[in-house]
Design an enzyme around this catalytic site. Structure first.
Site, PDB file in Angstrom:
ATOM      1  N   ASP A 106      11.178  72.270 -85.115  1.00 35.07           N
ATOM      2  CA  ASP A 106      10.387  71.539 -86.116  1.00 35.07           C
ATOM      3  C   ASP A 106       8.984  72.134 -86.261  1.00 35.07           C
ATOM      4  O   ASP A 106       8.429  72.674 -85.303  1.00 35.07           O
ATOM      5  CB  ASP A 106      10.305  70.064 -85.693  1.00 35.07           C
ATOM      6  CG  ASP A 106       9.869  69.176 -86.847  1.00 35.07           C
ATOM      7  OD1 ASP A 106       9.944  69.613 -88.008  1.00 35.07           O
ATOM      8  OD2 ASP A 106       9.448  68.029 -86.571  1.00 35.07           O
TER       9      ASP A 106
ATOM     10  N   ASN B 224      17.601  65.698 -94.393  1.00 35.87           N
ATOM     11  CA  ASN B 224      16.836  66.761 -95.075  1.00 35.87           C
ATOM     12  C   ASN B 224      17.286  66.999 -96.526  1.00 35.87           C
ATOM     13  O   ASN B 224      16.563  67.604 -97.317  1.00 35.87           O
ATOM     14  CB  ASN B 224      16.902  68.082 -94.292  1.00 35.87           C
ATOM     15  CG  ASN B 224      16.118  68.079 -92.993  1.00 35.87           C
ATOM     16  OD1 ASN B 224      16.459  68.805 -92.051  1.00 35.87           O
ATOM     17  ND2 ASN B 224      15.062  67.275 -92.896  1.00 35.87           N
TER      18      ASN B 224
HETATM   19  C1  IPE Z   1      14.416  67.393 -87.697  1.00 37.20           C
HETATM   20  O1  IPE Z   1      13.194  67.684 -88.276  1.00 37.20           O
HETATM   21  C2  IPE Z   1      15.477  68.225 -88.320  1.00 37.20           C
HETATM   22  C3  IPE Z   1      15.379  69.653 -88.067  1.00 37.20           C
HETATM   23  C4  IPE Z   1      14.569  70.258 -87.259  1.00 37.20           C
HETATM   24  C5  IPE Z   1      16.333  70.442 -88.790  1.00 37.20           C
HETATM   25  P1  IPE Z   1      12.586  66.784 -89.445  1.00 37.20           P
HETATM   26  O2  IPE Z   1      11.307  67.412 -89.839  1.00 37.20           O
HETATM   27  O3  IPE Z   1      13.582  66.584 -90.506  1.00 37.20           O
HETATM   28  O4  IPE Z   1      12.354  65.393 -88.698  1.00 37.20           O
HETATM   29  P2  IPE Z   1      11.366  64.199 -89.004  1.00 37.20           P
HETATM   30  O5  IPE Z   1      11.502  63.880 -90.465  1.00 37.20           O
HETATM   31  O6  IPE Z   1       9.991  64.666 -88.675  1.00 37.20           O
HETATM   32  O7  IPE Z   1      11.800  63.106 -88.100  1.00 37.20           O
HETATM   33  C1  IPE Z   2      11.782  72.305 -89.510  1.00 37.33           C
HETATM   34  O1  IPE Z   2      10.517  72.386 -90.059  1.00 37.33           O
HETATM   35  C2  IPE Z   2      12.835  72.901 -90.392  1.00 37.33           C
HETATM   36  C3  IPE Z   2      13.662  71.912 -91.108  1.00 37.33           C
HETATM   37  C4  IPE Z   2      13.646  70.622 -90.927  1.00 37.33           C
HETATM   38  C5  IPE Z   2      14.573  72.435 -92.101  1.00 37.33           C
HETATM   39  P1  IPE Z   2      10.004  71.370 -91.155  1.00 37.33           P
HETATM   40  O2  IPE Z   2      10.415  71.871 -92.492  1.00 37.33           O
HETATM   41  O3  IPE Z   2      10.446  69.984 -90.848  1.00 37.33           O
HETATM   42  O4  IPE Z   2       8.425  71.490 -90.991  1.00 37.33           O
HETATM   43  P2  IPE Z   2       7.376  70.308 -90.872  1.00 37.33           P
HETATM   44  O5  IPE Z   2       7.883  69.377 -89.828  1.00 37.33           O
HETATM   45  O6  IPE Z   2       7.315  69.676 -92.220  1.00 37.33           O
HETATM   46  O7  IPE Z   2       6.116  70.974 -90.463  1.00 37.33           O
HETATM   47 MG    MG Z   3       9.702  68.494 -89.698  1.00 38.93          MG
END
Ligand code: IPE
Ligand code: IPE
Ligand code: MG
Length: 234
Positions: A14, A62
């Site tokens: 993340d 997502n």
């Molecule tokens: C969790 O990250 C999913 C992945 C790393 C693919 P998110 O960014 O979607 O999670 P939340 O929304 O912060 O809980």
């Molecule tokens: C993790 O990074 C990747 C996915 C969830 C696809 P994020 O896209 O959630 O990045 P942040 O959490 O918004 O920084």
């Molecule tokens: Mg994230």
């Protein structure tokens, strides 16, 4: 201390978007850098003798992101799964997708299924890529399959126990994660492997995924090896 090495590591990767934002770049810039880290982690784990690696790449939630970002992520997945297949074969990695694969666009599903098929016999490490993955969805899918098998007379309700239930999950036949790492300073699980992490050791770090390094992975493993796992006993 080989015996204490985690057999199965799971990672919630993340922080790509925030990393890009700090650099005044589009979120996709962060995802692109994140992919280079994914490669390093796969190679390290495989060479270090970790038998199972589960990476959370795209959650069932997502899909609710802006279509432009979803499209870009699907594009990256398709491109890298195709271009890195020979590298995975060289490493001896068996590629596996967990999650609702039917929801993926046809072209992404095709490259994913092809990678699973081409690496099916490989034994060094199983790499589970969680795509369109949600733990609650996975559990409901398992329950539906169990109900169907009971109805069809394939299993008896009385035989349903933790082991049999686990065999209906996407991680069927695999040991549960020993160590779960989450980057980006969020202290939550975000619907990842809820059943499978009942006794997993957790490691949280503020590092954003694109800045995550092998040194930090080694630190997490070292810390894991120092922990005493009691599983409810004394
Ligand atoms: C969790 O990250 C999913 C992945 C790393 C693919 P998110 O960014 O979607 O999670 P939340 O929304 O912060 O809980
Ligand atoms: C993790 O990074 C990747 C996915 C969830 C696809 P994020 O896209 O959630 O990045 P942040 O959490 O918004 O920084
Ligand atoms: Mg994230």
């Amino acid at each position: 201390m080989k015996e204490k090495l985690p057999k199965h590591i799971a990672i919630i990767m993340d922080g790509n978007g925030r990393w890009a934002k700090l650099k005044n770049r589009p979120r996709t810039f962060g995802h692109r850098k994140g992919i280079t880290v994914v490669k390093d982690v796969i190679e390290y784990c495989c060479k270090r003798g970790i038998n199972f690696l589960t990476l959370f790449a795209f959650s069932s939630e997502n899909w609710q992101r802006p279509q432009t970002e979803v499209k870009a992520l699907m594009g990256f997945l398709k491109k890298y799964l195709a271009s890195e297949l020979s590298w995975l074969i060289e490493l001896g990695v068996r590629f596996n997708v967990i999650g609702n694969i039917d929801r993926l666009p046809q072209d992404v599903r095709d490259v994913a299924l092809n990678a699973m098929e081409k690496t099916a016999g490989q034994k060094k490490m199983i790499l589970n890529l969680a795509l369109s993955y949600g733990s609650k969805e996975e559990i409901i899918r398992a329950v539906k399959k169990i109900c169907k098998d009971v109805k069809d007379g394939k299993i008896n309700i009385e035989d349903l126990d933790e082991k049999l239930f686990s065999s209906y999950l996407d991680t069927s036949g695999q040991p549960e994660p020993d160590l779960l790492i989450r980057t980006s300073g969020e202290y939550r699980i975000s619907n990842f492997l809820l059943w499978q992490i009942a006794y997993t050791e957790l490691f949280f770090t503020n590092t954003l995924w694109p800045d995550f390094t092998i040194e930090e992975l080694e630190l997490a493993i070292k810390e894991y090896m120092k922990r005493e796992r009691r599983f409810g006993k004394i």
